[in-house]
Structures are given as structure tokens and as C-alpha cells.
Design an enzyme around this catalytic site. Structure first.
Site, PDB file in Angstrom:
ATOM      1  N   LEU A 190       0.810  -1.218   0.000  1.00 40.61           N
ATOM      2  CA  LEU A 190       0.000   0.000   0.000  1.00 40.61           C
ATOM      3  C   LEU A 190       0.844   1.269   0.000  1.00 40.61           C
ATOM      4  CD1 LEU A 190      -2.702  -0.993   2.657  1.00 40.61           C
ATOM      5  CD2 LEU A 190      -2.940  -1.009   0.164  1.00 40.61           C
ATOM      6  N   PHE A 238      10.038   4.485   7.570  1.00 42.16           N
ATOM      7  CA  PHE A 238       9.797   3.533   8.652  1.00 42.16           C
ATOM      8  C   PHE A 238       9.740   2.102   8.153  1.00 42.16           C
ATOM      9  CE2 PHE A 238       5.850   5.397   7.079  1.00 42.16           C
ATOM     10  CZ  PHE A 238       5.196   4.282   6.607  1.00 42.16           C
ATOM     11  N   ARG A 269       7.403  -0.637   5.182  1.00 42.28           N
ATOM     12  CA  ARG A 269       6.354  -0.813   4.184  1.00 42.28           C
ATOM     13  C   ARG A 269       5.014  -1.139   4.842  1.00 42.28           C
ATOM     14  NH1 ARG A 269      10.837  -3.578   1.771  1.00 42.28           N
ATOM     15  NH2 ARG A 269      11.471  -2.601  -0.198  1.00 42.28           N
ATOM     16  N   VAL A 270       3.932  -0.755   4.161  1.00 39.68           N
ATOM     17  CA  VAL A 270       2.576  -1.053   4.621  1.00 39.68           C
ATOM     18  C   VAL A 270       1.907  -1.948   3.587  1.00 39.68           C
ATOM     19  CG1 VAL A 270       0.335  -0.118   5.276  1.00 39.68           C
ATOM     20  CG2 VAL A 270       2.417   1.151   5.836  1.00 39.68           C
ATOM     21  N   ASP A 299       3.909  15.048  14.723  1.00 40.69           N
ATOM     22  CA  ASP A 299       4.251  14.619  13.365  1.00 40.69           C
ATOM     23  C   ASP A 299       3.039  14.732  12.441  1.00 40.69           C
ATOM     24  OD1 ASP A 299       6.026  13.804  11.438  1.00 40.69           O
ATOM     25  OD2 ASP A 299       5.783  11.655  11.841  1.00 40.69           O
TER      26      ASP A 299
END
Length: 468
Positions: free
Chosen positions: A195, A200, A202-203, A316
Site C-alpha cells: 500500500l 519507517f 512498508r505497509v 508529526d
């Protein structure tokens, strides 16, 4: 047990006596002449018992007791030998105390003798082992998470882990997934289910057949920007904070040396996908949808600042961290940099500067003093992005236009140029008063002086008026 008295030279008879406390047999030696009374200690329950000597000239015991005693001696000889050995060893130190009268001082001495240092040591040792076993049999979700994740040995990080456990109170409702479960849900983290990707990790999109849930799985990069502390903070924050404009954390996994977060699936992705990373065939967001997203993000911040206790500074806020459900309702995500706000007389929290360049408040970037007003500044930048369709930092633009706030600063002073600031993709399909109102709110949020910025509740009120 042995005698309480050491003066056994007058009589040498031996007798098995019964403890009135636990009904165990005790072998003792009479302390005085026959038919005297003596205190003895039971080797089974360590109770003091008073017995009548059964040997010698003046014996008062019956024949039935003598016969019962002799039978018990015969049938249990092997056991009694071992018990006699223990009796003499344990009660040898207490033998001299029988000669003393039964005064308060004597009773205190006996009490202190009964609880010897060795017995105390064994007693506490037993309790310590029991506590350890209990801890292993009933692990709490967050406690096991802190244990599983390798924190550095610095006192600061140990204190942070302790604070997380204290606040979490060992009652974290999120599910703990295994790596195999999440690998099956995402088809072994297939690129087809990808996605998004960032610093950070991967999603991925996933599906759990057992519960028929569609999930979003964020697999953090081992060498990425989000470390162990940020991972713990995000788990804690999203487990303790619940609001319609905050993304829901379903669970996490630290299995196989992985750090994975499992969220509710947001079908429309992030605001960045629909505002800043449009494909040629994508439809631009309408003015109404943009303001709806702005109100949702503002309400999320309002919950963190004014309802959560203690207050939370998001730190953030940016377009990529605002996720959208199927109805374009905004939800804040990625709480790894969130910080508990100042309480009591404190006006700020001093911390290292974290966040994204272009969204970070100037006073926080220069001094490291973090306040709620830092989030207000970031919201002003996001609102300006929604209005203009421009990025906070865009190196493809001319030098004077690369930083959005600097480009907008002179235009805020001239009301006649407000229309020029609107996103060209809107094709002038917006209410003029709504545009003026939104730009005015953004301008107030972007004030250089933090004290001049409005509270987030005032921002929500201003955005929900009919003008916007």
C-alpha cells in the site's frame, strides 16, 4: 525435636508423645524425675507441646498409651531414626531455654529462636520462586512486549520502558500476532499487496479469514527511522487513546525479531495520495471534501490536546499521516513521535527535535521546547496544503516558492491575492467566503510567536462554521 531442658541426667526414660497441634509423634527425653511435665517441640509443625513423661517410678500413663507407643515405634523405626536426627539438630540451641521461667522475655526469646535466619531465608526464597512462576504463567501483553524488544542498557531507556509499563498498567487490549499469521494474511508480504512505503518501512494490505478482517500491516524496517522506543510509544498511545479521528491499532507482533503493527484498513489511503501525489487519471478533491478532511484532523488534535489526560502532543502532523476511510473521514496515524504534554505548572516539554522539515514549528526547531502550539503550526501547514494543493517543501518549484510558508507569507497580507492562492485544480469551484475563512485560520496557526496561535478548539469552531 529434643528436650527444652538440658538437665536430663536425673532420668533416662524415653517416650513417644503426641503433638496436640498436628497429631505427630515426638520422641523426647524426660527433663526431670518421673511424672514431671516438660515442654517439647514437634518436629512436624514446630509447635511447643506440654507432655507427661511415661517412664520411671512415678509414671501416670496408662497401659493403652504404652502399647500404642511401642507399636508406633516398631512400625515406623526407619522414619523415626531420621526424625530423631533432625530433632536433635534443630532443637539443640533451644535446650537451655527450658530452665528459664515462662516470662515475657522467655517467650520473646523462643519466638526469635523459632524464626531463625536460615528459616527466614528459606521462607523468603520460597516466596521469591512462587512469584517468578506466577509472573511466567500470567504475562501481560505490554510487559511481554517490553521484554521481547531489545532496549539499550542506558538508564534513560530503562526508565522509559518502566514509564510505559506504569502508564499502560499491564492492561493493553491489542492482540499479539505471530509472524506466520501476518505472512499468511499478506501472502508472504507480496508486492501486489503493498500500500505504501516510507522511511519507517512498508505497509501491506492483508486479510484474516478467521475473523474476515481486512487489515493494514506496517512492517518496520530493522534499519529504518522508527526505533524500538518509537514502536513502543505507538503501541501504547494507540491502545490508550480512542477517538473516531484516530486510526485503530488492532495488534502488533515482535515475533521472529520483527516489529510489525496491525491497523484497521483505510481504503482511500492517505491525504497525500489524493492531494499531492495525484495520477493523471485521478480526480482532485473538491473544496467540501478538503474542508471535511481539515475538520477531521483538527478534531483528532483536539482530542489529544484537550480531552486526553495527560495531554498528548502529536508532533508529526503531515499529509502522509492523515488517513482516509471510504467516506473521506480523516484519521491521524503514526504515533511513534507522540509525546506526553506538559502538566501542572510546566509550560513545555524539552526534547530532541523530531518531525518533518516544513511542518515543524520554528520555536521548537530552534530550542527543542515542545508545546501544544507546535501541533497548531503543523496544522496550519496542512491546511495551507489543502487550500493551495502545494507541498510543504517542493524542490521542483522556483527557489522563492520551494518552502510553502515562505511563499504564502507575503500573500497573506494582500486580500486581493487570496484567490491566486487557491489550488488551480479546484477550477474556482469554491465559496469565496470559505476560502477567506480557511486562509485566515491558516495564517493564525502559522504565527511566528507561539502565544499568538489559537487553541485547537477555536480552530475546530472556526472550520465548522457555514462560511467554510
Amino acid at each position: 525435636m529434643g528436650l527444652l531442658s538440658s538437665s536430663s541426667r536425673s532420668c533416662s526414660c524415653k517416650k513417644l508423645l503426641v503433638c496436640t497441634c498436628c497429631c505427630s509423634w515426638v520422641r523426647g527425653v524426660c527433663a526431670m524425675r518421673c511424672s514431671c511435665k516438660s515442654l517439647l517441640g514437634c518436629a512436624s509443625c514446630c509447635s511447643w507441646i506440654r507432655a507427661v513423661c511415661g517412664g520411671g517410678g512415678g509414671a501416670t500413663t496408662s497401659a493403652r498409651e504404652a502399647s500404642s507407643s511401642s507399636q508406633e515405634t516398631t512400625t515406623s523405626e526407619a522414619k523415626k531414626k531420621k526424625k530423631r536426627k533432625w530433632v536433635r539438630g534443630v532443637c539443640g540451641k533451644a535446650a537451655r531455654e527450658a530452665e528459664e521461667p515462662l516470662t515475657m522475655e522467655t517467650m520473646k526469646k523462643r519466638k526469635s529462636t523459632a524464626t531463625s535466619p536460615e528459616l527466614e531465608k528459606n521462607k523468603w526464597g520460597t516466596k521469591k520462586i512462587w512469584r517468578k512462576k506466577k509472573g511466567k504463567s500470567e504475562p501481560s501483553g505490554l510487559a511481554s512486549l517490553v521484554k521481547d524488544i531489545s532496549l539499550s542498557n542506558s538508564p534513560k531507556h530503562r526508565a522509559a520502558a518502566g514509564e510505559i509499563l506504569r502508564i499502560g498498567n499491564h492492561n493493553i487490549p491489542s492482540r499479539v500476532f505471530t509472524f506466520r499469521q501476518l505472512a499468511d494474511a499478506t501472502n508472504s508480504f507480496s508486492p501486489e499487496n503493498l500500500l505504501g512505503e516510507g522511511g519507517f518501512g512498508r505497509v501491506y494490505r492483508g486479510y484474516i479469514p478467521d475473523t474476515m478482517e481486512v487489515i493494514a500491516v506496517k512492517q518496520l524496517d530493522k534499519d529504518g527511522l522508527q526505533g524500538n522506543r518509537e514502536f513502543l510509544v505507538e503501541v501504547l498511545m494507540l491502545c490508550l487513546l480512542h477517538h473516531p479521528n484516530l486510526v485503530t491499532l488492532l495488534g502488533y507482533s515482535t515475533d521472529c525479531d520483527q516489529r510489525i503493527l496491525v491497523y484497521e484498513y483505510m481504503p482511500l489511503g492517505s491525504l497525500q495520495d489524493h492531494l499531492l501525489d495525484l495520477t493523471p487519471n485521478s480526480q482532485p478533491l473538491s473544496w467540501h471534501t478538503r474542508m471535511k478532511i481539515a475538520v477531521g484532523a483538527a478534531r483528532g488534535i483536539e482530542y489529544l490536546h484537550e480531552i486526553a489526560n495527560p495531554p498528548v502532543i502529536y508532533r508529526d502532523l503531515k499529509a502522509s499521516n492523515i488517513l482516509l476511510d471510504g467516506g473521506f473521514n480523516a484519521k491521524l496515524s503514526d504515533f511513534g513521535l507522540a509525546k506526553l504534554g506538559p502538566v501542572g505548572d510546566k509550560s513545555h516539554v524539552t526534547t530532541r527535535v523530531m518531525g518533518t522539515y516544513g511542518y515543524c514549528a520554528p520555536e521548537y526547531a530552534m530550542t527543542g521546547k515542545l508545546t501544544k502550539m507546535s501541533d497548531i503550526y503543523s496544522f496550519g501547514v496542512v491546511l495551507l496544503e489543502l487550500i493551495t494543493g502545494r507541498r510543504a517543501i517542493d524542490t521542483t518549484k522556483p527557489t522563492r516558492e520551494q518552502i510553502l510558508v515562505q511563499w504564502a507569507a507575503p500573500l497573506f497580507r494582500d486580500k486581493k491575492k487570496f484567490v491566486k492562492m487557491a489550488d488551480p485544480l479546484l477550477d474556482r469551484k469554491f465559496p469565496l467566503k470559505g476560502l477567506y475563512q480557511a486562509l485566515a485560520i491558516s495564517s493564525m496557526c502559522l504565527q511566528e510567536e507561539a502565544s499568538s496561535r489559537p487553541l485547537i478548539s477555536d480552530v475546530v469552531t472556526a472550520l465548522t462554521t457555514k462560511k467554510c
